[in-house]
Design a protein around this motif. Sequence first.
Motif, PDB file in Angstrom:
ATOM      1  N   CYS A 111      60.869  13.471 105.025  1.00 24.66           N
ATOM      2  CA  CYS A 111      59.598  12.854 104.641  1.00 24.66           C
ATOM      3  C   CYS A 111      59.760  11.352 104.450  1.00 24.66           C
ATOM      4  O   CYS A 111      58.858  10.587 104.779  1.00 24.66           O
ATOM      5  CB  CYS A 111      59.064  13.497 103.361  1.00 24.66           C
ATOM      6  SG  CYS A 111      58.357  15.127 103.610  1.00 24.66           S
ATOM      7  N   ALA A 112      60.910  10.927 103.937  1.00 30.09           N
ATOM      8  CA  ALA A 112      61.145   9.499 103.754  1.00 30.09           C
ATOM      9  C   ALA A 112      61.209   8.794 105.101  1.00 30.09           C
ATOM     10  O   ALA A 112      60.663   7.703 105.274  1.00 30.09           O
ATOM     11  CB  ALA A 112      62.444   9.272 102.976  1.00 30.09           C
ATOM     12  N   LYS A 113      61.866   9.414 106.088  1.00 27.65           N
ATOM     13  CA  LYS A 113      61.958   8.808 107.412  1.00 27.65           C
ATOM     14  C   LYS A 113      60.596   8.748 108.088  1.00 27.65           C
ATOM     15  O   LYS A 113      60.211   7.744 108.674  1.00 27.65           O
ATOM     16  CB  LYS A 113      62.923   9.602 108.291  1.00 27.65           C
ATOM     17  CG  LYS A 113      64.375   9.496 107.887  1.00 27.65           C
ATOM     18  CD  LYS A 113      65.246  10.346 108.796  1.00 27.65           C
ATOM     19  CE  LYS A 113      66.706  10.282 108.391  1.00 27.65           C
ATOM     20  NZ  LYS A 113      67.557  11.150 109.256  1.00 27.65           N
TER      21      LYS A 113
ATOM     22  N   CYS B 253      58.061  10.166  98.180  1.00 30.15           N
ATOM     23  CA  CYS B 253      58.882  11.338  98.446  1.00 30.15           C
ATOM     24  C   CYS B 253      59.319  12.038  97.172  1.00 30.15           C
ATOM     25  O   CYS B 253      59.583  13.231  97.178  1.00 30.15           O
ATOM     26  CB  CYS B 253      60.077  10.956  99.291  1.00 30.15           C
ATOM     27  SG  CYS B 253      59.600  10.441 100.954  1.00 30.15           S
TER      28      CYS B 253
ATOM     29  N   THR C 191      58.648   5.163 103.947  1.00 36.45           N
ATOM     30  CA  THR C 191      58.638   4.668 102.570  1.00 36.45           C
ATOM     31  C   THR C 191      59.177   5.745 101.664  1.00 36.45           C
ATOM     32  O   THR C 191      58.984   6.921 101.915  1.00 36.45           O
ATOM     33  CB  THR C 191      57.227   4.277 102.107  1.00 36.45           C
ATOM     34  OG1 THR C 191      57.294   3.888 100.737  1.00 36.45           O
ATOM     35  CG2 THR C 191      56.235   5.400 102.237  1.00 36.45           C
ATOM     36  N   GLY C 192      59.826   5.361 100.612  1.00 34.57           N
ATOM     37  CA  GLY C 192      60.370   6.337  99.680  1.00 34.57           C
ATOM     38  C   GLY C 192      59.527   6.509  98.449  1.00 34.57           C
ATOM     39  O   GLY C 192      59.847   7.298  97.592  1.00 34.57           O
TER      40      GLY C 192
ATOM     41  N   SER D 119      64.566  13.774 102.679  1.00 33.08           N
ATOM     42  CA  SER D 119      65.069  12.819 103.663  1.00 33.08           C
ATOM     43  C   SER D 119      64.130  12.693 104.853  1.00 33.08           C
ATOM     44  O   SER D 119      63.830  11.594 105.312  1.00 33.08           O
ATOM     45  CB  SER D 119      66.455  13.246 104.130  1.00 33.08           C
ATOM     46  OG  SER D 119      66.915  12.427 105.189  1.00 33.08           O
TER      47      SER D 119
END
Length: 476
Positions: free
Chosen positions: A421-423, A431, A427-428, A419
């Motif tokens: 790292c995505a924020k 991740c 970008t997802g 979560s």
Amino acid sequence: MSATVGNSAKEAVTRPLLELEHLHVTFGDTVAVNDVTLAIQRGERVALVGESGSGKSVTALSILRLLNDAQVSGSIRFDGEDLLAKSEREMRGMRGSDIAMIFQEPMTALNPLYTVGDQIAETVVVHDGVAAGEARKRAVALLGRTGIAEPGKRVNSYPHQLSGGQRQRAMIAMALACRPRLLLADEPTTALDVTIRAQIVDLLLELQRDEAEKRGMAVLLITHDLNLVRHFAHRIAVMERGVLVESGPVERVFESPQHPYTQRLLASRPQRTAVPVLPISPVLLEAREVSVDFKTKLPGVSGWFRSGRFRAVADATVSVRQGETLGIVGESGSGKSTLAMALLGLQRTAHGEIEFQGRALGSYRGAEQTALRSNMQVVFQDPFSSLSPRHTIERIVGEGLALHRPQMTPQARRDKVVSCCAKSASTGRCCGAIRMNSPAASVNGLRLPALWCWSRASWFSTNPPARSTFPSSSKC
């Protein structure tokens, strides 16, 4: 016979200096560069732009054949010669002399066991065959020309003894030492302050124009700075997820971009959303008359018995209120990073007082000091050298959670890492791979978020934005 020689000479002048045709680079099942075709003429300056992970640096490294464990196909021709067909010994002869590169992360590119002067001089000795004394003089001159103060002294410095900006300038000096015909510049001004950045850009322009008349020197510039592209480049090439989506003259692409990604890239501008800090907000961090000294080696016999002193920070007084971001700016080597390390308690001070939440920083001991670390974090200037190459991104990011949040289950910790790292990466798409990827296998843009995604209440960056409020939603 004379007609044949004349036609060959004319063809050598008219053909591109560098030709990439259907370049394809993969790492296992991951496609980093997909069917890229690009040509650079003699004397031309081309900018390669795109988001982190789009394949810009991989494209440049493939030209020098510096990619390990990569499958490279297609064609890479330099002055008509197929680089993929050359032996490693032949490539070593070309690297530094015909094709040179300014790497993005100088701390990992420079050898920590040799002074920067020795490393620059080695390039000159190997490729130009000059004597060691003459090579040292050229190293001093190059350091001075790239903006390093007291180059006669700094030539004897090791990489760790220089600031981040000074290391970058030393890297530039090494790349320019033999006046190559093709310069690959991977974010050459990222770590530089505004004044030195302009100086380096002007220097690159001056050298390129001078060498373009003599040897047809060309530059492939990799950058995120669109203002630099507009000022520096003749043509621009835009990459998205390994694909070259658009290229053309700078004026045309900036005025009338055709591809949707190029349009989004040119339209993206950071928005300042700072909210004034309330006067009643408590002071979170306060430093009064803090000074930091470093020992220096004295010349001659006197250096056997005592050391000199270099004052890196002199009587600095700063305060940061809760919910506030304080921007500390200055030229490379002005003491910004040293002050940050002192405020975090990671650098011994000569004198002065530092308090966190009204309590002296030096009074924290044991479990209290461990708890303090969860509230004071730093985003280091060079992510690659700050992340352990032996661990995956998941383990690196989750280590802080395991230490400071021991009640979390492994699955909850793993979800939190993904979560955060995505924020931080906005970008997802990367991740899902953080569990298996090491820092070396991650794109540059993911290494920096990995450093700060478990910081908690107060963040202190050595390269912060202007004074503004840090959004609470970004805390993990």
